[in-house]
Design a protein around this motif. Structure first.
Motif, PDB file in Angstrom:
ATOM      1  N   LEU A 118      80.052  53.473  65.691  1.00  0.00           N
ATOM      2  CA  LEU A 118      79.362  55.176  65.024  1.00  0.00           C
ATOM      3  C   LEU A 118      78.759  54.650  64.428  1.00  0.00           C
ATOM      4  CD1 LEU A 118      82.858  56.823  65.490  1.00  0.00           C
ATOM      5  CD2 LEU A 118      80.548  56.841  67.387  1.00  0.00           C
ATOM      6  N   GLN A 119      78.870  53.802  63.361  1.00  0.00           N
ATOM      7  CA  GLN A 119      77.310  54.195  62.086  1.00  0.00           C
ATOM      8  C   GLN A 119      76.163  53.535  63.003  1.00  0.00           C
ATOM      9  OE1 GLN A 119      78.326  54.624  59.026  1.00  0.00           O
ATOM     10  NE2 GLN A 119      76.173  54.249  58.332  1.00  0.00           N
ATOM     11  N   HIS A 120      76.023  52.753  63.775  1.00  0.00           N
ATOM     12  CA  HIS A 120      75.638  52.374  63.775  1.00  0.00           C
ATOM     13  C   HIS A 120      74.478  53.665  65.139  1.00  0.00           C
ATOM     14  CE1 HIS A 120      75.671  48.667  62.316  1.00  0.00           C
ATOM     15  NE2 HIS A 120      76.314  47.987  62.903  1.00  0.00           N
ATOM     16  N   LEU A 121      75.261  53.989  65.705  1.00  0.00           N
ATOM     17  CA  LEU A 121      74.841  55.145  66.315  1.00  0.00           C
ATOM     18  C   LEU A 121      73.776  55.959  65.471  1.00  0.00           C
ATOM     19  CD1 LEU A 121      77.682  55.514  69.279  1.00  0.00           C
ATOM     20  CD2 LEU A 121      74.572  54.872  69.518  1.00  0.00           C
ATOM     21  N   LEU A 122      74.316  56.487  64.794  1.00  0.00           N
ATOM     22  CA  LEU A 122      73.795  57.647  63.558  1.00  0.00           C
ATOM     23  C   LEU A 122      72.655  57.542  63.215  1.00  0.00           C
ATOM     24  CD1 LEU A 122      76.397  57.997  60.573  1.00  0.00           C
ATOM     25  CD2 LEU A 122      75.914  59.361  62.609  1.00  0.00           C
ATOM     26  N   SER A 123      71.998  58.522  63.640  1.00  0.00           N
ATOM     27  CA  SER A 123      69.880  58.644  62.970  1.00  0.00           C
ATOM     28  C   SER A 123      69.675  57.179  61.761  1.00  0.00           C
ATOM     29  CB  SER A 123      69.038  59.563  63.866  1.00  0.00           C
ATOM     30  OG  SER A 123      69.283  60.466  62.481  1.00  0.00           O
ATOM     31  N   PRO A 124      68.527  56.620  62.281  1.00  0.00           N
ATOM     32  CA  PRO A 124      67.879  56.034  60.872  1.00  0.00           C
ATOM     33  C   PRO A 124      67.932  57.222  59.483  1.00  0.00           C
ATOM     34  CG  PRO A 124      66.351  55.457  62.546  1.00  0.00           C
ATOM     35  CD  PRO A 124      67.365  56.881  62.815  1.00  0.00           C
ATOM     36  N   ASP A 125      67.611  58.176  59.680  1.00  0.00           N
ATOM     37  CA  ASP A 125      67.120  59.706  58.563  1.00  0.00           C
ATOM     38  C   ASP A 125      68.247  59.757  58.231  1.00  0.00           C
ATOM     39  OD1 ASP A 125      64.341  59.562  58.932  1.00  0.00           O
ATOM     40  OD2 ASP A 125      64.667  61.514  59.845  1.00  0.00           O
ATOM     41  N   VAL A 126      69.600  59.932  59.550  1.00  0.00           N
ATOM     42  CA  VAL A 126      70.678  60.188  59.009  1.00  0.00           C
ATOM     43  C   VAL A 126      72.323  58.980  58.043  1.00  0.00           C
ATOM     44  CG1 VAL A 126      73.463  60.852  59.586  1.00  0.00           C
ATOM     45  CG2 VAL A 126      71.507  62.493  60.517  1.00  0.00           C
ATOM     46  N   GLN A 127      71.753  57.923  58.351  1.00  0.00           N
ATOM     47  CA  GLN A 127      72.224  56.357  57.773  1.00  0.00           C
ATOM     48  C   GLN A 127      71.055  55.816  56.279  1.00  0.00           C
ATOM     49  OE1 GLN A 127      72.084  52.718  59.923  1.00  0.00           O
ATOM     50  NE2 GLN A 127      72.404  53.737  62.140  1.00  0.00           N
ATOM     51  N   ALA A 128      69.843  56.580  55.918  1.00  0.00           N
ATOM     52  CA  ALA A 128      69.611  56.644  54.969  1.00  0.00           C
ATOM     53  C   ALA A 128      70.068  57.808  53.667  1.00  0.00           C
ATOM     54  CB  ALA A 128      68.800  56.912  55.160  1.00  0.00           C
ATOM     55  N   SER A 129      71.366  59.051  54.650  1.00  0.00           N
ATOM     56  CA  SER A 129      70.538  60.400  53.717  1.00  0.00           C
ATOM     57  C   SER A 129      71.784  60.152  52.445  1.00  0.00           C
ATOM     58  CB  SER A 129      71.650  61.487  54.696  1.00  0.00           C
ATOM     59  OG  SER A 129      73.021  61.211  55.178  1.00  0.00           O
ATOM     60  N   LEU A 130      72.495  60.565  51.266  1.00  0.00           N
ATOM     61  CA  LEU A 130      73.634  60.473  50.957  1.00  0.00           C
ATOM     62  C   LEU A 130      75.627  60.451  51.896  1.00  0.00           C
ATOM     63  CD1 LEU A 130      74.766  60.244  47.511  1.00  0.00           C
ATOM     64  CD2 LEU A 130      75.202  62.812  48.220  1.00  0.00           C
ATOM     65  N   GLN A 131      75.072  61.054  53.053  1.00  0.00           N
ATOM     66  CA  GLN A 131      76.621  61.288  53.708  1.00  0.00           C
ATOM     67  C   GLN A 131      76.483  59.950  54.263  1.00  0.00           C
ATOM     68  OE1 GLN A 131      74.704  64.107  53.473  1.00  0.00           O
ATOM     69  NE2 GLN A 131      76.573  65.121  52.514  1.00  0.00           N
ATOM     70  N   GLY A 132      75.015  59.524  54.729  1.00  0.00           N
ATOM     71  CA  GLY A 132      75.537  58.025  55.535  1.00  0.00           C
ATOM     72  C   GLY A 132      75.683  56.622  54.789  1.00  0.00           C
ATOM     73  N   THR A 133      74.794  56.466  53.354  1.00  0.00           N
ATOM     74  CA  THR A 133      74.946  55.351  52.534  1.00  0.00           C
ATOM     75  C   THR A 133      76.568  55.864  52.128  1.00  0.00           C
ATOM     76  OG1 THR A 133      74.570  56.753  50.545  1.00  0.00           O
ATOM     77  CG2 THR A 133      72.539  55.688  51.719  1.00  0.00           C
ATOM     78  N   ASP A 134      77.461  56.907  52.142  1.00  0.00           N
ATOM     79  CA  ASP A 134      78.706  57.040  51.852  1.00  0.00           C
ATOM     80  C   ASP A 134      79.792  56.520  52.579  1.00  0.00           C
ATOM     81  OD1 ASP A 134      77.868  58.082  50.024  1.00  0.00           O
ATOM     82  OD2 ASP A 134      79.475  59.993  50.106  1.00  0.00           O
ATOM     83  N   ALA A 135      79.269  56.320  54.114  1.00  0.00           N
ATOM     84  CA  ALA A 135      79.805  56.220  55.112  1.00  0.00           C
ATOM     85  C   ALA A 135      79.668  54.336  55.418  1.00  0.00           C
ATOM     86  CB  ALA A 135      79.131  56.778  55.912  1.00  0.00           C
ATOM     87  N   ALA A 136      78.598  53.830  55.042  1.00  0.00           N
ATOM     88  CA  ALA A 136      78.300  53.148  54.897  1.00  0.00           C
ATOM     89  C   ALA A 136      79.004  52.149  53.539  1.00  0.00           C
ATOM     90  CB  ALA A 136      76.745  52.469  54.839  1.00  0.00           C
ATOM     91  N   LYS A 137      79.460  52.200  52.691  1.00  0.00           N
ATOM     92  CA  LYS A 137      80.082  51.802  51.629  1.00  0.00           C
ATOM     93  C   LYS A 137      80.874  51.863  52.027  1.00  0.00           C
ATOM     94  CE  LYS A 137      81.452  52.531  46.585  1.00  0.00           C
ATOM     95  NZ  LYS A 137      81.295  53.915  45.619  1.00  0.00           N
ATOM     96  N   ARG A 138      82.236  53.424  52.323  1.00  0.00           N
ATOM     97  CA  ARG A 138      82.858  53.236  52.678  1.00  0.00           C
ATOM     98  C   ARG A 138      83.399  51.883  54.147  1.00  0.00           C
ATOM     99  NH1 ARG A 138      88.223  54.357  51.275  1.00  0.00           N
ATOM    100  NH2 ARG A 138      86.779  55.883  49.705  1.00  0.00           N
ATOM    101  N   LEU A 139      82.643  52.117  55.553  1.00  0.00           N
ATOM    102  CA  LEU A 139      83.216  50.390  56.012  1.00  0.00           C
ATOM    103  C   LEU A 139      83.061  49.705  55.238  1.00  0.00           C
ATOM    104  CD1 LEU A 139      82.855  50.676  58.886  1.00  0.00           C
ATOM    105  CD2 LEU A 139      80.641  50.103  58.926  1.00  0.00           C
ATOM    106  N   THR A 140      82.325  49.157  54.613  1.00  0.00           N
ATOM    107  CA  THR A 140      82.561  47.885  53.821  1.00  0.00           C
ATOM    108  C   THR A 140      84.102  47.782  52.914  1.00  0.00           C
ATOM    109  OG1 THR A 140      80.143  48.036  53.253  1.00  0.00           O
ATOM    110  CG2 THR A 140      81.346  46.897  52.011  1.00  0.00           C
ATOM    111  N   ILE A 141      84.587  49.372  52.021  1.00  0.00           N
ATOM    112  CA  ILE A 141      85.619  49.263  51.944  1.00  0.00           C
ATOM    113  C   ILE A 141      86.652  48.803  53.049  1.00  0.00           C
ATOM    114  CG2 ILE A 141      87.582  50.695  49.960  1.00  0.00           C
ATOM    115  CD1 ILE A 141      84.804  52.116  48.942  1.00  0.00           C
TER     116      ILE A 141
END
Length: 352
Positions: free
Chosen positions: A184-207
């Motif tokens: 699901l994280q990879h499906l998010l558009s590049p703009d959404v992945q670069a947003s604060l919510q997108g970076t927070d989701a990526a951080k949560r995935l790493t955690i």
């Protein structure tokens, strides 16, 4: 020459006003809430790390509010205590509608992100709440159904920051396989992945990938005790350790203390108990007072970073949470149930 300078200055002024007009666009929130009357409407948001609050007075069920930009692009509207409606800060006019008799179910329309957020509420969240009220005994099945519906919604809206925000919250509290979250994280558009919510989701995935679960080594940490003395987890290598994640504000944590005291006494020669307080900096005094009041005998630590720091690193979302580590620091049990922890302790060796 002076005329040329004046013309240049005037041109620059006009262009700057155009740029400002393009970049600073108003977010106008208007409301029509049946039964609101002339009550106060409160808006909560964060600016430069500071929590702020604005209020407006409604007139005959209607209100108007010129929103201010927030750090995360989110504004929380409150009509009644303990119930908030999330509104995305977006340029344009956002129309909020609903009734005071159902003040937690407000629609916010007029901009793209708020449209998507309202769709999620209507299609998923509010239906889940209604089913829970009708069938409270089916909570586990309904939660699984809600989780499945939310993940499907995220997949269907990859260009919305709402999806990244929802994904981040799902990863906090749900036990969906990490691989599905990654997809699901990879499906998010590049703009959404670069947003604060997108970076927070990526951080949560790493955690999630690195959290200390059974079979993994618990990351070392150093935190101050109640006297401010730094204590490292590695200091207890060679012993069994119970990490008790709790908070002074947590009723179930306080209720469990007598049981944990009995276990600590019973296994004192084998196990070191360490309390990890989920406390904010301004909670230090009441945290220490609670320790004294409850007469907790084991070591108490807190980095006073709330749900950040070690709490976030260890992905602690339920309180209390207990981690039992073996002599090498490997997690052999992770649970919020002291009975489960007790059964695991019984397997270490015969009772003293």
């Amino acid at each position: 020459m002076s005329k040329l300078v004046t013309l240049c200055a005037l041109f620059c002024l006009i262009m700057s006003e155009k740029v400002i007009g393009q970049t600073v666009k108003a977010c106008h929130i208007i409301g029509n809430i049946k039964g609101l009357g002339n009550q106060t409407v409160t808006f909560f948001y964060e600016q430069q790390g500071i929590q702020r609050r604005d209020t407006v007075r409604a007139v005959n069920d209607h209100f108007s509010y010129l929103a201010k930009p927030s750090d995360d692009g989110i504004i929380n509207l409150q009509l009644i205590p303990q119930r908030f409606s999330t509104i995305w800060y977006e340029p344009g006019t956002i129309t909020v509608a609903g009734t005071m008799s159902n003040a937690g179910h407000l629609t916010a329309l007029g901009t793209l992100e708020n449209q998507v957020s309202t769709e999620h509420n209507q299609q998923v969240e509010w239906q889940f709440e209604q089913r829970m009220q009708a069938h409270p005994d089916s909570m586990q099945a309904l939660e699984a159904q809600n989780r499945k519906a939310t993940l499907a919604f995220i997949k269907a809206h990859p260009k919305a920051r709402t999806s990244a925000w929802l994904l981040g919250w799902q990863m906090r509290y749900d036990a969906t396989p990490i691989e599905q979250y990654e997809q699901l994280q990879h499906l998010l558009s590049p703009d959404v992945q670069a947003s604060l919510q997108g970076t927070d989701a990526a951080k949560r995935l790493t955690i999630l990938k690195n959290q200390p679960i059974v079979g993994r080594k618990a990351p070392d940490f150093t935190m101050p005790d109640t006297a401010g003395v730094a204590v490292s987890l590695s200091r207890f290598r060679g012993q069994y350790v119970v990490l008790d994640f709790w908070g002074h504000w947590c009723g179930p944590c306080i209720k469990a203390i007598p049981h944990l005291k009995r276990l600590q006494t019973q296994y004192a020669s084998q196990v070191q108990v360490i309390g990890i307080g989920m406390e904010a900096a301004d909670d230090k005094q009441i945290w220490q007072q609670t320790i004294r009041k409850q007469q907790i005998p084991w070591l108490q630590l807190s980095d006073l970073k709330g749900d950040k720091g070690v709490i976030e690193q260890y992905n602690i979302n339920a309180f209390p949470t207990y981690l039992l580590l073996d002599q090498q620091g490997i997690v052999v049990e992770r649970t919020s149930d002291l009975a489960v922890l007790e059964q695991k302790l019984k397997t270490l060796s015969p009772k003293p």
